[in-house]
Design an enzyme around this catalytic site. Structure first.
Site, short mmCIF file in Angstrom:
data_model
loop_
_atom_site.label_atom_id
_atom_site.label_comp_id
_atom_site.label_asym_id
_atom_site.label_seq_id
_atom_site.Cartn_x
_atom_site.Cartn_y
_atom_site.Cartn_z
N HIS A 1 -8.21 -3.94 -1.30
CA HIS A 1 -7.60 -4.11 0.10
C HIS A 1 -6.55 -2.99 0.19
CE1 HIS A 1 -5.89 -6.10 3.63
NE2 HIS A 1 -4.73 -5.74 2.95
N GLU A 2 -5.69 -2.89 -1.06
CA GLU A 2 -4.66 -1.81 -0.98
C GLU A 2 -5.13 -0.33 -0.77
OE1 GLU A 2 -1.97 -3.01 -0.07
OE2 GLU A 2 -2.58 -4.98 -0.67
N GLU B 1 -4.24 -4.17 9.42
CA GLU B 1 -4.52 -5.17 8.66
C GLU B 1 -6.14 -5.61 8.93
OE1 GLU B 1 -3.20 -5.48 5.92
OE2 GLU B 1 -1.00 -5.04 5.96
N ASP C 1 9.13 -9.73 10.60
CA ASP C 1 8.87 -10.70 9.41
C ASP C 1 8.67 -11.92 9.93
OD1 ASP C 1 9.04 -8.89 7.42
OD2 ASP C 1 11.27 -9.19 7.14
N HIS D 1 -6.12 0.47 2.56
CA HIS D 1 -5.09 0.96 3.42
C HIS D 1 -4.89 2.44 3.43
CE1 HIS D 1 -3.03 -2.45 5.54
NE2 HIS D 1 -2.90 -3.05 4.43
N GLU E 1 0.90 -1.26 -0.05
CA GLU E 1 0.01 -0.12 -0.11
C GLU E 1 0.77 1.27 -0.05
OE1 GLU E 1 0.46 -1.59 4.36
OE2 GLU E 1 0.26 -2.21 2.28
N TYR F 1 -4.53 -10.13 9.72
CA TYR F 1 -5.60 -9.84 9.06
C TYR F 1 -6.98 -10.72 9.28
CZ TYR F 1 -1.82 -9.08 5.69
OH TYR F 1 -0.52 -8.37 5.13
#
Length: 639
Positions: free
Chosen positions: A308-309, A331, A390, A312, A284, A398
């Site tokens: 979705h992006e 998310e 990460d 954001h 995003e 999400y």
């Protein structure tokens, strides 16, 4: 299990001191060298003092060489700490004595990235669609901006920026900012950035404050097509028309999002369709969403990733989690807004259908990918002790985040009550990083007269691992046919010994189905067969009827391939290998490599290791690292 404990906020993923001295603006110059795979640059940070007497500015770096450090134009003492495995090296710069809160300083320095910078992927011409020019793109989420330049690499630290980027002609640079009109000045300004022939400088301005993980750069043979009043799609000439077709609904998504969350505040909304090695479905980056070519289904069926992006732009880019432990605030709310967008455009049943599919994904993550006791299944996981964010990445923030938000929506009276709260939440925290407790306080204040909120078990939702403490119910009518067909195939092979399939099964079973319905069928069947995989002959029968092996939709391929691998159907392995070699999206790479590596089939396990050995350098560094972890090769890849 002991009751989950509330945690006091602390930023564990950054070694900077942004709460004492904050970088509020950065003027960046970059020189892109495709021969050496190095970004050379100069940055001038505007720093605002937050606490009286602060003696240093601390910045995050990772494998970045720093030179010519100045404070207010004067040479400054500075030191670089020994590198931490996950967090990099802390750069400490001495500040003048006697500073007071509110004082402003200019801290400048030269820098040079490593050719192995974790944020940057350099692509040779043969790795691009056109095969003629090199390409680079960056991926800074979660803590990779520090591998490009010294910065305060925390989502809790926001700054505006300008940038000038010099690239070889005829290539074009794009950034997570508004491109500026050419002003005739074709050289970088800082004295250390010597001119190079055959180059061009592109200039950008980001007037909205962003966290460092949203700093983004791409350079390649790029051109654009208009999508709407504020939108273009960019890509290589060979892919740009396909992108223009696939993402034609962009303006409709923007309009629906604005009606739910308030006006769009970023000026432009462009999409960059990247080469196949991009490790995510989308990223995003403000003003310039990065997307994967695995979205090119040819029928716009995967455009919900763009929704979705776009979401954001409000939830994440405007309202941002203060640290990566509170990533669900980004998310979970973005999945909620994405599904609301699709509900507005396709009806409430689409929102409900996508929600039910998300619940299946959540169950799979908790029970198969991780475990119900795994600490990373907590909504707000503990990342203390130098954990790399990460490593904690999964569908948990999400889908568990969405499940919590949907639960709250239904608890307070449904969409009619919750949607006005949601818009107020976005407007209240726009530009402000926040924690889970900040959200809790705002929610309880807004719904202070709602008795039902007393039933919320906040600490269990936030801090306990495993599935949520409440099971939501969704209208599954759009997926009912898919679920019923899954049950028929399941019962036709209850013992896992094979059969000819359900009585009367034919190609007409899925005639006219959308790709979403086919994925729902496959994922439901995978859930039903979690304990007793299908017999390989059943997979071959399904392909005979439904032509699943040859599908080009990436979501169908991934779900189908996993089902076949788990069934020990080695006939699918050549197609799996082909898919793993043609794209680098972690959503597909990681479950497929895990399935192969966990298979009882020696051929499948062999394929996993051999394919990764061949492809690891073609994947983005983040994807390569995470697949290596999945294959238990982490030590080998940490070179």
């Amino acid at each position: 299990m002991a009751a989950p404990q509330k945690r006091v906020f602390k930023e564990h993923s950054s070694q900077s001191n942004f709460e004492e001295a904050a970088v509020t603006h950065s003027d960046i110059e970059l020189d892109v060298d495709f021969d050496t795979h190095v970004l050379s640059g100069h940055v001038e940070h505007t720093v605002e003092v937050k606490k009286d007497g602060v003696a240093e500015l601390a910045l995050d770096t990772r494998d970045v060489a720093v030179s010519d450090v100045t404070v207010n134009g004067e040479a400054a003492e500075h030191s670089l700490a020994e590198p931490h495995k996950a967090l990099g090296s802390r750069l400490s710069i001495k500040l003048p004595a006697g500073l007071k809160a509110g004082d402003k300083l200019t801290v400048a320095m030269g820098f040079e990235t490593s050719p192995q910078a974790s944020a940057v992927q350099w692509l040779a011409p043969e790795q691009t669609a056109g095969k003629q020019h090199p390409y680079l793109f960056t991926q800074c989420q979660a803590i990779h901006a520090r591998s490009i330049l010294p910065c305060q690499d925390s989502p809790g630290a926001k700054f505006t920026y300008t940038a000038a980027v010099r690239v070889p002609q005829p290539l074009r640079a794009l950034m997570s900012a508004v491109p500026l009109e050419e002003d005739g000045e074709q050289e970088l300004q800082h004295a250390s950035m010597k001119a190079r022939s055959g180059t061009k400088v592109w200039r950008f301005k980001q007037a909205q404050a962003i966290p460092s993980y949203l700093l983004a750069l791409a350079v390649g043979n790029l051109e654009s097509r208009r999508l709407g009043p504020i939108s273009h799609v960019w890509s290589e000439p060979e892919m740009v028309e396909a992108g223009a077709y696939e993402f034609a609904e962009t303006q409709s998504f923007l309009d629906a999002a604005a009606s739910l969350a308030g006006p769009y505040q970023w000026g432009v909304y462009d999409i960059l369709l990247l080469p196949p090695s991009f490790p995510y479905g989308g990223m995003e980056n403000p003003c310039l969403t990065f997307v994967t070519p695995t979205l090119l289904a040819g029928d716009r069926s995967l455009a919900n990733v763009v929704a979705h992006e776009i979401a954001h732009s409000w939830t994440g880019n405007l309202v941002t989690n203060k640290s990566w432990e509170h990533f669900w605030l980004n998310e979970g709310f973005t999945v909620y807004l994405e599904r609301k967008i699709m509900g507005r455009l396709c009806g409430e049943k689409m929102y409900q259908f996508q929600a039910s599919q998300g619940w299946l994904k959540l169950k799979n993550t908790v029970h198969k990918q991780l475990s119900p006791e795994h600490p990373f299944t907590a909504l707000a996981p503990d990342l203390s002790g130098g954990v790399d964010p990460d490593d904690a990445f999964s569908s948990i923030p999400y889908e568990k985040g969405f499940a919590f938000i949907h639960y709250l929506q239904e608890l307070v009276g449904g969409s009619e009550k919750f949607e006005p709260f949601f818009k107020q939440y976005v407007q209240t925290f726009a530009g402000t990083p926040l924690t889970s407790d900040d959200f809790k306080t705002f929610f309880l204040g807004y719904f202070k007269d709602c008795e039902a909120t007393k039933a919320i078990d906040w600490d269990t939702w936030f801090y306990a691992p495993g599935m949520p403490p409440v099971t939501n119910t969704y209208d599954e009518s759009l997926g009912q046919a898919a679920y019923e067909l899954a049950k028929k195939w399941h019962t036709s092979d209850v013992m896992g010994i094979g059969s000819s399939g359900p009585q009367g099964a034919s190609a007409d079973d899925i005639k006219g189905w959308s790709s979403t319905q086919i994925v729902a069928f496959l994922d439901k069947l995978a859930e039903l067969r979690a304990l007793q995989p299908l017999h390989p002959s059943i997979c071959r029968k399904m392909d005979e009827l439904y032509d699943l092996d040859s599908r080009h939709n990436s979501e169908i391929r991934c779900s189908w391939f996993q089902l076949c691998i788990n069934a020990g159907d080695d006939a699918i392995l050549p197609r799996v290998a082909e898919f793993l070699k043609e794209q680098g999206r972690m959503k597909f790479l990681r479950p497929l490599y895990r399935a192969l590596n966990g298979s009882k089939s020696e051929a499948a396990r062999h394929l996993a290791l051999n394919t990764f050995k061949q492809q690891r350098n073609a994947y983005h560094p983040i994807a390569s690292k995470m697949v290596a972890v999945d294959l238990k090769l982490a030590a080998e890849t940490a070179e």
